[in-house]
Scaffold this active site. Structure first.
Site, mmCIF file in Angstrom:
data_model
loop_
_atom_site.group_PDB
_atom_site.id
_atom_site.type_symbol
_atom_site.label_atom_id
_atom_site.label_comp_id
_atom_site.label_asym_id
_atom_site.label_seq_id
_atom_site.Cartn_x
_atom_site.Cartn_y
_atom_site.Cartn_z
ATOM 1 N N ASP A 71 53.378 38.883 62.571
ATOM 2 C CA ASP A 71 54.517 38.587 61.702
ATOM 3 C C ASP A 71 54.111 38.732 60.238
ATOM 4 O O ASP A 71 54.822 39.340 59.428
ATOM 5 C CB ASP A 71 55.001 37.170 61.995
ATOM 6 C CG ASP A 71 56.127 36.732 61.069
ATOM 7 O OD1 ASP A 71 57.061 37.516 60.846
ATOM 8 O OD2 ASP A 71 56.064 35.595 60.555
ATOM 9 N N GLU A 143 55.915 42.198 67.068
ATOM 10 C CA GLU A 143 54.991 41.611 66.103
ATOM 11 C C GLU A 143 53.610 41.409 66.715
ATOM 12 O O GLU A 143 52.589 41.588 66.036
ATOM 13 C CB GLU A 143 55.561 40.281 65.613
ATOM 14 C CG GLU A 143 56.820 40.460 64.768
ATOM 15 C CD GLU A 143 57.477 39.150 64.382
ATOM 16 O OE1 GLU A 143 58.299 39.158 63.450
ATOM 17 O OE2 GLU A 143 57.170 38.112 65.021
#
Length: 254
Positions: A71, A143
């Site tokens: 992320d 992610e």
């Protein structure tokens, strides 16, 4: 010399194991082809594809930690792309573009384009609930793969994956760059009107894939409706519909 156990079952077991290993390697290679990166440690790729429901007793073997890292890496990589691609853009525009590119729906689309859904390791309950198509899980997988590439090959590896996956989206946002709900609220407040009110007009679909129709009302004006796979998305769609209908926004959201 007599044997105390049959040979065929043992041979068959080895053949099944070999096929399973071959199938897994083929799956990994297919994903690597789509993301454009070859892992030196393919265990990282498998971890990035493992949901907690598959190994509930060992969170360290799931994608959670890689998703946490990915992320942050994704945000930095996309920020760098935007900084270089739009040299005249102000901070506000860059922030809106970043939010659009790294939102859950965008990451889920990228993961779907990589074809990872069929290869996510899930528990039986999650499989039965249709989790392979769950946008939140697909976004996490996107992610996690970025995070796994960062661990495996460093910044260049992760940056390369992100650039290949997000390059087209960089110049073609899927929705207006401005936040429709915020724009509508500011418009209403600027005219001395109460904050727009949002209500669920209709909900359909199963729990794992709901569909909402939301109505937004501004005092003294006809409500507008919007639809989406979450309340948040539907509220944005309703606000945008109101803004466009009242000619506050043009169709492209400006």
């Amino acid at each position: 010399m007599a044997l105390d156990r049959p040979v065929e079952p043992a041979v068959h077991a080895r053949q099944v194991m070999k096929r399973g290993t071959s199938n897994q390697a083929g799956m990994q290679a297919a994903i690597e082809d789509r993301i454009g990166y070859r892992f030196r440690d393919r265990d990282l790729l498998m971890q990035a594809l493992t949901h907690i429901s598959a190994v509930p007793s060992d969170k360290a073997q799931t994608y959670q930690r890689l998703e946490f890292l990915g992320d942050r890496v994704l945000g930095l990589a996309v920020s760098d792309m935007l900084f270089r691609a739009f040299p005249d853009a102000e901070e506000g525009e860059l922030s809106r573009r970043l939010a659009e590119l790294v939102r859950r729906e965008s990451c889920a689309e990228v993961a779907a384009a990589w074809g990872v859904g069929d290869h996510v390791r899930l528990g039986d309950g999650e499989i039965a609930a249709g989790a392979r198509e769950n946008a939140a899980i697909l976004a996490d997988i996107c992610e996690a793969i970025v995070g796994a590439a960062f661990v495996d090959g460093g910044t260049a590896a992760a940056q390369g994956i992100v650039e290949r996956a997000f390059r087209e989206r960089l110049h073609a946002p899927r929705r207006p760059l401005r936040d429709a709900k915020t724009a509508l609220q500011e418009w209403a407040q600027g005219r001395g009107l109460p904050t727009p009110a949002y209500t669920v007009a209709h909900r359909s679909g199963p729990d794992h894939a709901p569909h909402f129709r939301i109505a937004v009302a501004v005092r003294g004006m006809t409500p507008a409706e919007g639809a989406g796979t979450s309340k948040r998305v539907a509220e944005q769609a309703a606000a945008r519909e109101f803004l466009v209908r009242e000619q506050i926004w043009t169709a492209d959201g400006n």
